[in-house]
Scaffold this active site. Structure first.
Site: not given
Lengths: 423, 259
Positions: A217, A221, A245-246, A289
């Site tokens: 922040h 971005s 959108k998320d 894994e």
């Protein structure tokens, strides 16, 4: 306004009273409401939010699992099966938690891939990127210790193999291993401390995630074009545009997650882990894994034990200095005609390592692993530093708004072509 | 759907495919390909065949239980197979379990109760090995989860006994099984003749029928939650499909003025 109070714009009097004294509402409004966000994100920009949600799911399910789990070598396996059989919806908690670990790595791998492809690690986001690598390392440690807790065969032997890696350290190696185990083999003290640390680490991760987001922040971005927003016409408020959108990505993620949990809950696990741990019986193939397999392949590709350990840790440590290894000023691979194919080959090498890591250490997998390992490092250490000097990037768009706005925008028709084709 | 979305989906699918490849890829090599059997619990709408699982319990009780424990199950769990309270009580009361100590400090034997765990055939691992030529019969509570192939493997193993091929010498007390890793197994063919177990529901107890029934029973024992899980999964997928449609519609609406 009384002196010392924050100048709050919240209408509700109760919330306002709080906000004047602790401006969390103003802060949320600033950071997640009006926060100016590049308008051209694609769906790859969902994955940071998805990782956050995934972390919360892991913590929530983990807390309830811990209420029913017993970290003792004679009881751990049975207590997990008790969760599966006798605890109300215990099977759901456990399968969500176990598959949640896989989902977490799928999400984070895509998130990292996004950062690599669009150059999100470059100035001014170097520290943001490095905090992300720290989170990745903490996640790996947490996942490894979590896999030990059910105390099945793969838990025990995986823990034995991985902790034994530290015996490769010159001089003090064996002492470090004894110290890690709390004894002379993986045993009850090891299980106890792994449980304690497995419960602690997610909160450490949460703290570093907070720093990761705080750093984000400050710089803002990155975006698929990799160019900086030049003004309000290039950004949108985070809410409602990116909350909406998320949400789309989040539901798709939940659907995918649900298919794993409800229909294939053991697909990504290993059958041997439903056999209680037995120090006297070694499984035919000890494999970690799936999300550790690329690094396991690198470890095994090197004929020297210490060298293998160094290369394995080096393959992640190298990410810390990536912002300085990549000398190109252009962030997005869209405008890097040479780097792009080299990067795609790197992605293939990563997937090849993932595949080879799950295979027994024999030909042809050893040779393939060696070639892929060599390319993995070559890409970071030689190709990227050189390309910054040799490559001639495509011309960058003038601004985010110009290539993004389509039909109806104030642009002449000629400017509507795709950014890649723009001269 | 935009090209970008398609790309995102392709990457997600690629990662999962990679993960999926890595999964089965770990199966021990060299083993024979398992013959495929259809089970009622296959697929997203699968459910247990309770009659078959009940017969499978009979097979377990009369054959397998002579050597194999199922220590994670209690007699009360058999109610989930459709047995009545009285039947479960009777099954439990058939076995003698050690309890105690009593007020005199003595351990004592009593008839089993529904709350008791399945009684193990041997007191401990040493006793089990001593009685079985040094081999340890594994506990069967989660056996279908503990073997690659699950119920398919159990089925294959139980029908996979045959004479050793020419040139293969078996070690003392071992049997040849084409689906067992290494092909030499210490377990004698457990289900070898039709009618070995007496069924009470009129089903013909052929070897194949008994093997299918016991595979059904062992799958239920390992994953008693499976029916509930899959039923919930179907609802979840439907729910997220609808919710996803709504979320996408909202997103389109919100973004309408931007594009």
């Amino acid at each position: 306004m009384a002196s010392g109070l924050h100048n709050s714009e919240v209408a509700n009097p109760v919330l306002r009273w709080i906000d004047q004294r602790l401006p969390v509402i103003t802060m949320m409004q600033k950071e997640y409401g009006t926060f100016p966000t590049p308008r051209n994100f694609n769906y790859f920009w969902n994955f940071g939010a998805l990782a956050m949600v995934n972390l919360l799911i892991m913590i929530a399910t983990g807390i309830f699992l811990a209420m029913n789990y017993t970290p003792h070598v004679t009881m751990a396996f049975d207590s997990v099966e008790r969760i599966m059989r006798d605890v109300n919806y215990g099977w759901l908690l456990r399968y969500v938690h176990a598959n949640g670990a896989s989902m977490f790595f799928i999400v984070v791998y895509i998130h990292i891939w996004r950062g690599l492809y669009y150059g999100s690690y470059k100035a001014p986001r170097e520290l943001l990127w490095m905090l992300g690598v720290v989170i990745f390392l903490l996640m790996m440690a947490t996942a490894f210790m979590g896999y030990v807790l059910p105390w099945g065969q793969m838990s025990f032997w995986g823990a034995t193999v991985i902790t034994n890696l530290f015996s490769a350290v010159p001089l003090v190696g064996p002492d470090i291993v004894t110290w890690l185990w709390g004894g002379f083999s993986v045993d009850n003290p090891t299980l106890n401390r792994f449980f304690s640390l497995h419960y602690l680490m997610p909160f450490v991760i949460f703290g570093v995630v907070f720093l990761h987001v705080a750093a984000l922040h400050i710089t803002g971005s990155n975006n698929p074009l990799g160019i900086d927003p030049k003004g309000p016409q290039d950004t949108l408020p985070f809410h409602p545009y990116y909350t909406a959108k998320d949400s789309v990505g989040l539901v798709a993620y939940f659907a995918f997650f649900a298919v794993l949990v409800f229909f294939f809950p053991n697909l990504l696990g290993h059958a041997d882990n439903y056999i209680p741990a037995n120090p006297l019986v070694t499984p035919a193939h000890i494999v970690p894994e799936w999300y550790f397999l690329p690094f396991y392949a690198i470890l095994r590709a090197v004929p020297d034990k210490l060298g293998g350990v160094v290369m394995m840790f080096g393959s992640i440590a190298i990410l810390f200095v990536l912002p300085w290894l990549d000398t190109s000023p252009v962030r997005s691979m869209r405008f890097r005609p040479l780097a792009r194919p080299f990067f795609i080959v790197w992605c293939v090498a990563f997937l090849v390592l993932l595949y080879c890591g799950g295979k027994p250490p024999e030909e042809p997998y050893v040779t393939i692993s060696r070639v892929a390992t060599a390319y993995y490092f070559l890409y970071f250490l030689v190709i990227l530093p050189l390309l910054g000097r040799l490559e001639r990037p495509l011309p960058l768009p003038e601004s985010i708004a110009r290539p993004v706005l389509r039909g109806g925008g104030p642009l002449p028709a000629g400017a509507m072509s795709k950014p890649m084709e723009k001269a | 759907m935009s090209v970008k979305t398609l790309k995102a989906l392709a990457v997600a699918a690629g990662l999962l495919a990679g993960a999926g490849l890595a999964g089965p890829a770990r199966a021990a090599g060299g083993a024979e390909h398992l013959p495929h059997v259809n089970f009622s619990f296959d697929g997203p709408f699968g459910h247990f065949d309770l009659a078959s699982a009940q017969r499978g319990f009979l097979v377990y009780k009369q054959v397998c239980a002579n050597c194999h424990s199922m220590r994670l199950l209690s007699y009360r769990n058999l109610r989930e197979l459709g047995l009545s309270d009285e039947q479960v009580r009777a099954i439990a009361a058939d076995v003698q379990v050690v309890d105690g100590p009593n007020d005199e400090g003595e351990m004592f034997e009593r008839a089993g109760r529904p709350s008791d765990r399945f009684r193990s055939p041997f007191a401990n691992e040493k006793a089990a090995r001593a009685a079985n030529n040094g081999a340890l019969p594994p506990d069967l509570s989660v056996i279908t989860k503990a073997r690659e192939g699950g119920a398919q493997y159990i089925h294959a193993l139980l029908v996979g006994y045959e004479d050793p091929p020419a040139g293969v010498t078996l070690m003392d007390g071992m049997y040849y099984n084409k689906y067992f890793a290494g092909h030499q197994i210490a377990m004698a063919p457990p289900l070898s003749g039709d009618g070995q177990v007496e069924y009470t529901d009129g089903t013909n107890p052929t070897v194949d029928q008994m093997v299918r029934d016991v595979s059904q029973f062992l799958t239920w024992a390992a994953e008693p939650e499976m029916e509930q899980r899959k039923a919930m999964g179907v609802k979840m997928v439907l729910f997220f499909t609808v919710l996803g449609g709504l979320a996408y519609a909202v997103k389109r609406k919100v973004w309408a003025d931007v594009h």
